[in-house]
Design a protein around this motif. Structure first.
Motif, short mmCIF file in Angstrom:
data_model
loop_
_atom_site.label_atom_id
_atom_site.label_comp_id
_atom_site.label_asym_id
_atom_site.label_seq_id
_atom_site.Cartn_x
_atom_site.Cartn_y
_atom_site.Cartn_z
N LYS A 307 0.83 -1.22 0.00
CA LYS A 307 0.00 0.00 0.00
C LYS A 307 0.85 1.25 0.00
O LYS A 307 0.40 2.32 -0.45
CB LYS A 307 -0.92 0.00 1.23
N ARG A 308 2.10 1.15 0.45
CA ARG A 308 3.02 2.29 0.42
C ARG A 308 3.32 2.70 -1.02
O ARG A 308 3.57 3.87 -1.31
CB ARG A 308 4.32 1.91 1.14
N ILE A 309 3.25 1.74 -1.94
CA ILE A 309 3.63 1.97 -3.33
C ILE A 309 2.41 2.09 -4.23
O ILE A 309 2.34 2.96 -5.10
CB ILE A 309 4.54 0.84 -3.85
N PHE A 310 1.43 1.22 -4.01
CA PHE A 310 0.33 1.06 -4.96
C PHE A 310 -1.01 1.51 -4.39
O PHE A 310 -1.22 1.54 -3.18
CB PHE A 310 0.21 -0.41 -5.39
N LYS A 311 -1.92 1.81 -5.32
CA LYS A 311 -3.29 2.11 -4.96
C LYS A 311 -4.05 0.81 -4.67
O LYS A 311 -3.58 -0.28 -4.96
CB LYS A 311 -3.98 2.87 -6.10
N THR A 312 -5.26 0.97 -4.16
CA THR A 312 -6.06 -0.20 -3.78
C THR A 312 -6.40 -1.06 -4.99
O THR A 312 -6.48 -2.29 -4.87
CB THR A 312 -7.36 0.27 -3.10
N ASN A 313 -6.55 -0.44 -6.17
CA ASN A 313 -6.91 -1.23 -7.34
C ASN A 313 -5.83 -2.27 -7.68
O ASN A 313 -6.14 -3.39 -8.09
CB ASN A 313 -7.18 -0.33 -8.55
N PHE A 314 -4.56 -1.93 -7.46
CA PHE A 314 -3.51 -2.90 -7.70
C PHE A 314 -3.52 -4.00 -6.64
O PHE A 314 -3.29 -5.17 -6.96
CB PHE A 314 -2.14 -2.23 -7.72
N LEU A 315 -3.76 -3.64 -5.39
CA LEU A 315 -3.79 -4.63 -4.32
C LEU A 315 -4.88 -5.67 -4.58
O LEU A 315 -4.67 -6.87 -4.38
CB LEU A 315 -4.03 -3.96 -2.97
N VAL A 316 -6.04 -5.20 -5.04
CA VAL A 316 -7.13 -6.12 -5.37
C VAL A 316 -6.74 -7.01 -6.54
O VAL A 316 -6.98 -8.22 -6.53
CB VAL A 316 -8.42 -5.33 -5.69
#
Length: 336
Positions: A307-316
């Protein structure tokens, strides 16, 4: 009660220490390698060709990190200008395929299942990583990381090719093909010329450490929270979960195990003996493989670090890919 709290605290301190040391050391190493061997990165990883994905997978297979331990190298690669698709090939491979896992798989489950495991994962990882490269990857990055961290990383290696990164245009300090004698000492490109670089090793070490520690301070809150959650989950997760809840679920257990695995934090190497013991006690192999891949390939603490690097859409997207891989191989094992 107090014994369990002490165990959780001990796990937290060990995880926090391991990730912190690894993050700083890996960041220092990649900063050094990117400065001294920028052509190596450009040749082997910074291009978006098929060979870069294969090399990233081989690198991941040679670095036996758990899901959280692979984040420092991912962060350093992104700052060095390695395309996101290539980074993903490394990120998925590292916790799931390495020589130790392969040997343990052969000993525990036999050659046939091991070859199916490796072949299935390599094929799917290549397909998914290459597919990500076709997306506008800027939509996945947090604005502060995209605008500050990546630009800072590019500035530290401004002599790399303009084609080596999806995120930047080449710095003007290297745009000229001719560097006059009068500007040789001040140009940022002089550090790549060994004959012009007189920096002492001690000074270089201090520079790399300072840069890495500054980056570590930015990500520390995410490391702290992620490792705390990982230690708590590890301490309270019931040891007899599979025998009690999933043994009689049949094929549905493959799906449940995959989603449960993503919420935990585990090392694939440490889980293989447990998986073998559970399968011999009657838990279907497909369920255990689904849990093993999901738990080792992704975890809630890892998502917090990302989450430090990416938005939530990438995490999903990332969690969905790992769950899909886990379910796919679990179903394969369930029906063969």
């Amino acid at each position: 009660m107090w014994d369990k709290i002490l165990i959780i605290l001990q796990d937290f301190l060990v995880l926090l220490g391991e990730i912190s040391i690894l993050f700083i050391l890996v960041s220092m190493f990649v900063a050094f390698a990117n400065e001294k061997y920028s052509k190596f990165f450009e040749t082997h990883l910074k291009s978006d060709g098929f060979g870069s994905y294969v090399k990233a997978i081989l690198l991941g297979a040679l670095t036996p990190f758990c899901s959280c331990s692979s984040i420092p190298l991912l962060n350093a690669f992104l700052r060095a200008g390695v395309p996101l698709g290539v980074c993903m090939a490394y990120l998925i491979t590292s916790p799931l395929i390495n020589p130790i896992i392969i040997v343990m798989f052969i000993v525990s489950f036999g050659v046939k299942i091991t070859l199916l495991y490796i072949g299935f994962l390599l094929g799917v990882i290549l397909f998914l990583a290459f597919g990500i490269s076709k997306i506008n990857t800027k939509i996945f990055f947090n604005d502060d990381f995209l605008n500050n961290e990546l630009q800072e990383g590019q500035a530290n290696s401004c002599c790399s090719s303009a084609k080596s990164s999806q995120f930047f245009t080449q710095s003007s300090c290297c745009s000229s093909s001719k560097i006059t004698q009068s500007t040789t000492k001040s140009t940022c490109c002089s550090s790549n010329n060994p004959s012009l670089n007189f920096t002492k090793p001690k000074t270089q070490f201090k520079k790399y450490f300072t840069q890495s520690f500054q980056e570590y301070k930015k990500i520390f809150p995410y490391i702290f929270v992620g490792m705390a959650i990982g230690a708590i989950i590890h301490g309270v997760f019931p040891q007899n979960f599979f025998e009690t809840y999933l043994m009689d679920y049949g094929v549905l257990g493959v799906f449940v195990a995959a989603f449960m695995g993503v919420l935990l934090y585990m090392n694939c190497t440490a889980m293989i003996p447990v998986a073998l013991a559970l399968t011999t006690s009657g838990v279907p192999l497909g369920i255990m493989m689904s849990f093993l891949i999901a738990g080792a390939g992704c975890s809630l603490p890892e998502l917090i670090l990302l989450k430090r690097i990416f938005k939530t859409n990438f995490l999903v997207l990332f969690a969905s890919m790992i769950v899909m891989i886990a379910i796919g191989f679990g179903l394969l094992m369930f029906f063969i």
